[in-house]
Design a protein around this motif. Structure first.
Motif, PDB file in Angstrom:
ATOM      1  N   PHE A 146       6.601 -24.360 -38.749  1.00  0.00           N
ATOM      2  CA  PHE A 146       6.533 -25.743 -38.283  1.00  0.00           C
ATOM      3  C   PHE A 146       7.912 -26.183 -37.795  1.00  0.00           C
ATOM      4  O   PHE A 146       8.940 -25.639 -38.215  1.00  0.00           O
ATOM      5  CB  PHE A 146       6.092 -26.691 -39.410  1.00  0.00           C
ATOM      6  CG  PHE A 146       4.744 -26.389 -39.988  1.00  0.00           C
ATOM      7  CD1 PHE A 146       3.601 -26.958 -39.448  1.00  0.00           C
ATOM      8  CD2 PHE A 146       4.613 -25.546 -41.080  1.00  0.00           C
ATOM      9  CE1 PHE A 146       2.360 -26.689 -39.991  1.00  0.00           C
ATOM     10  CE2 PHE A 146       3.381 -25.271 -41.622  1.00  0.00           C
ATOM     11  CZ  PHE A 146       2.243 -25.837 -41.072  1.00  0.00           C
ATOM     12  N   VAL A 147       7.887 -27.197 -36.945  1.00  0.00           N
ATOM     13  CA  VAL A 147       9.116 -27.889 -36.531  1.00  0.00           C
ATOM     14  C   VAL A 147       8.936 -29.366 -36.829  1.00  0.00           C
ATOM     15  O   VAL A 147       7.937 -29.979 -36.418  1.00  0.00           O
ATOM     16  CB  VAL A 147       9.413 -27.673 -35.035  1.00  0.00           C
ATOM     17  CG1 VAL A 147      10.428 -28.685 -34.537  1.00  0.00           C
ATOM     18  CG2 VAL A 147       9.943 -26.274 -34.802  1.00  0.00           C
ATOM     19  N   VAL A 255      10.489 -25.268 -40.685  1.00  0.00           N
ATOM     20  CA  VAL A 255       9.840 -24.937 -41.945  1.00  0.00           C
ATOM     21  C   VAL A 255       9.065 -23.643 -41.768  1.00  0.00           C
ATOM     22  O   VAL A 255       8.226 -23.526 -40.871  1.00  0.00           O
ATOM     23  CB  VAL A 255       8.887 -26.057 -42.409  1.00  0.00           C
ATOM     24  CG1 VAL A 255       8.205 -25.673 -43.715  1.00  0.00           C
ATOM     25  CG2 VAL A 255       9.641 -27.360 -42.582  1.00  0.00           C
ATOM     26  N   VAL A 256       9.370 -22.657 -42.626  1.00  0.00           N
ATOM     27  CA  VAL A 256       8.655 -21.380 -42.641  1.00  0.00           C
ATOM     28  C   VAL A 256       8.036 -21.230 -44.028  1.00  0.00           C
ATOM     29  O   VAL A 256       8.746 -21.302 -45.033  1.00  0.00           O
ATOM     30  CB  VAL A 256       9.599 -20.197 -42.346  1.00  0.00           C
ATOM     31  CG1 VAL A 256       8.827 -18.884 -42.378  1.00  0.00           C
ATOM     32  CG2 VAL A 256      10.292 -20.375 -41.007  1.00  0.00           C
ATOM     33  N   ILE A 287       4.110 -24.395 -34.844  1.00  0.00           N
ATOM     34  CA  ILE A 287       4.535 -23.486 -33.788  1.00  0.00           C
ATOM     35  C   ILE A 287       3.703 -22.210 -33.776  1.00  0.00           C
ATOM     36  O   ILE A 287       3.257 -21.757 -32.729  1.00  0.00           O
ATOM     37  CB  ILE A 287       6.033 -23.135 -33.954  1.00  0.00           C
ATOM     38  CG1 ILE A 287       6.862 -24.418 -33.990  1.00  0.00           C
ATOM     39  CG2 ILE A 287       6.498 -22.227 -32.837  1.00  0.00           C
ATOM     40  CD1 ILE A 287       6.768 -25.269 -32.750  1.00  0.00           C
ATOM     41  N   TRP A 288       3.474 -21.649 -34.955  1.00  0.00           N
ATOM     42  CA  TRP A 288       2.761 -20.366 -35.022  1.00  0.00           C
ATOM     43  C   TRP A 288       2.132 -20.195 -36.389  1.00  0.00           C
ATOM     44  O   TRP A 288       2.640 -20.694 -37.390  1.00  0.00           O
ATOM     45  CB  TRP A 288       3.738 -19.215 -34.760  1.00  0.00           C
ATOM     46  CG  TRP A 288       3.107 -17.852 -34.874  1.00  0.00           C
ATOM     47  CD1 TRP A 288       2.298 -17.243 -33.968  1.00  0.00           C
ATOM     48  CD2 TRP A 288       3.241 -16.938 -35.966  1.00  0.00           C
ATOM     49  NE1 TRP A 288       1.907 -16.012 -34.419  1.00  0.00           N
ATOM     50  CE2 TRP A 288       2.472 -15.787 -35.646  1.00  0.00           C
ATOM     51  CE3 TRP A 288       3.916 -16.973 -37.180  1.00  0.00           C
ATOM     52  CZ2 TRP A 288       2.371 -14.691 -36.496  1.00  0.00           C
ATOM     53  CZ3 TRP A 288       3.819 -15.880 -38.034  1.00  0.00           C
ATOM     54  CH2 TRP A 288       3.061 -14.750 -37.691  1.00  0.00           C
ATOM     55  N   GLN A 289       0.982 -19.495 -36.410  1.00  0.00           N
ATOM     56  CA  GLN A 289       0.317 -19.148 -37.658  1.00  0.00           C
ATOM     57  C   GLN A 289      -0.294 -17.764 -37.502  1.00  0.00           C
ATOM     58  O   GLN A 289      -0.929 -17.461 -36.493  1.00  0.00           O
ATOM     59  CB  GLN A 289      -0.774 -20.165 -38.005  1.00  0.00           C
ATOM     60  CG  GLN A 289      -1.457 -19.886 -39.334  1.00  0.00           C
ATOM     61  CD  GLN A 289      -2.459 -20.960 -39.707  1.00  0.00           C
ATOM     62  OE1 GLN A 289      -2.697 -21.881 -38.924  1.00  0.00           O
ATOM     63  NE2 GLN A 289      -3.049 -20.867 -40.880  1.00  0.00           N
ATOM     64  N   GLY A 290      -0.071 -16.914 -38.506  1.00  0.00           N
ATOM     65  CA  GLY A 290      -0.587 -15.551 -38.447  1.00  0.00           C
ATOM     66  C   GLY A 290      -0.450 -14.858 -39.797  1.00  0.00           C
ATOM     67  O   GLY A 290      -0.217 -15.505 -40.820  1.00  0.00           O
TER      68      GLY A 290
END
Length: 336
Positions: A146-147, A255-256, A287-290
């Motif tokens: 996330f940003v 945020v990771v 931003i991304w999910q996987g």
């Protein structure tokens, strides 16, 4: 001849022993195969439950008929009073009603006592919540990036950290070139301090807490209709809302989080729905999910970085440099 007979009997006994071993092995194999549970559908499980209850009821009825068990006392209610008691209720309706109300009160007390006995203590409820959130991540790990452009105070930062630890998530909150902000969408700085103190005293944040956050006009000002007379103040506010500092450098919070699918889903709901971010639109972007093979972080970090070089160095240590590349190339950041 005597020696030969002894040898024959010894050989016969050894054969019998071998046959017994084979029989025991076969029996064990059958038992082991019979121990495999049946995989029943929901409809089949309901049917078996009904059959078992019916058999139990029939067994009790047979015991009552044979005189092995006393018949249960009639379940009196105000609605079936005259049907159960018959002429006795007609002769003295007040006494019949008293008997029915006493039975109703006894049943209610038994019910409440049973609930109180089986009720979990607050510590047991917290342990149950933690056990339900424990997920197996040995085969695959779910990751989300996330940003967040502005945190709007220390309370939201504390929520990000505590909820990540409660959901058994690892990762990092990386504050790149950000400034400390007082206050939050939940109130002023004094309110934040009180809530943080309550969190520390309880030792746990309520996961079902709803963020009833009031609108703060100072943090969500329309630039065209604002009362700021100074041009520099308008410029600073514009840079803050766009994710840049006063010098035009990139300023954001990355945020990771990594963990199980259930924890990741709850955490995503926290960042994108439960926390209101002072009603600022698109303040938090996914931003991304996987999924990945294993975890790269051992715990959840909170780190403040002054330059992009420090951020890249930190991510490179954990072998996740690609996360920052995805952040820089995402549409929500490239439009800055």
């Amino acid at each position: 001849t005597g020696g030969g007979g002894g040898g024959a009997s010894a050989s016969q006994s050894s054969i019998d022993t071998a046959n017994a071993d084979d029989t025991s092995t076969t029996t064990t194999g059958v038992v082991a195969s019979a121990a495999i549970p049946w995989m029943l559908t929901k409809k089949e499980r309901k049917k078996m439950k009904r059959m078992k209850k019916k058999e139990e009821h029939q067994r009790r009825t047979d015991e009552i008929r044979l005189g092995l068990r006393d018949a249960p006392e009639p379940r009196l209610k105000l609605s079936n009073l005259y049907r159960v008691l018959g002429a006795a209720a007609t002769r003295d309706p007040t006494a019949a009603e008293t008997i029915a109300r006493n039975q109703m009160w006894i049943r209610q007390m038994k019910h409440e006592l049973h609930n109180a006995t089986n009720q979990l203590t607050p510590a047991q409820r917290r342990d149950k919540k933690r056990r339900k959130l424990v997920e197996d991540t040995s085969k695959e790990v779910h990751v989300c990036v996330f940003v967040i452009y502005r945190l709007f105070g220390t309370l939201n930062k504390t929520k990000i950290y505590l909820n990540a630890t409660q959901f058994n998530l690892t990762g990092a909150l990386i504050m790149l070139n950000t400034m400390e902000e007082n206050g939050s969408g939940d109130g002023d700085a004094n309110g934040d301090a009180k809530k943080l103190k309550m969190m520390k005293e309880e030792g746990v944040v309520d996961m079902d807490m709803q963020d009833d956050e009031d609108e703060d006009e100072d943090d969500d000002v329309d630039l065209e209709h604002s009362d700021y007379g100074d041009t520099d103040s308008k410029k600073d506010l514009k840079f803050k809302k766009m994710g840049l500092d006063t010098d035009g450098n990139l300023s954001l919070n990355m945020v990771v989080v990594e963990g199980g699918p259930k924890g990741i889903g709850k955490y995503q709901r926290l960042l994108q729905h439960r926390i209101k971010w002072n009603n600022v639109q698109n303040n938090c972007c996914k931003i991304w999910q996987g999924t990945v093979a294993k975890r790269t972080f051992q715990k959840f970090h909170q780190i403040k970085m002054n330059t992009e070089i420090e951020l890249k160095k930190f991510l490179k240590i954990h072998n996740v440099s690609s996360y920052w590349d995805m952040v820089k190339n995402s549409p929500s950041v490239t439009c800055i």
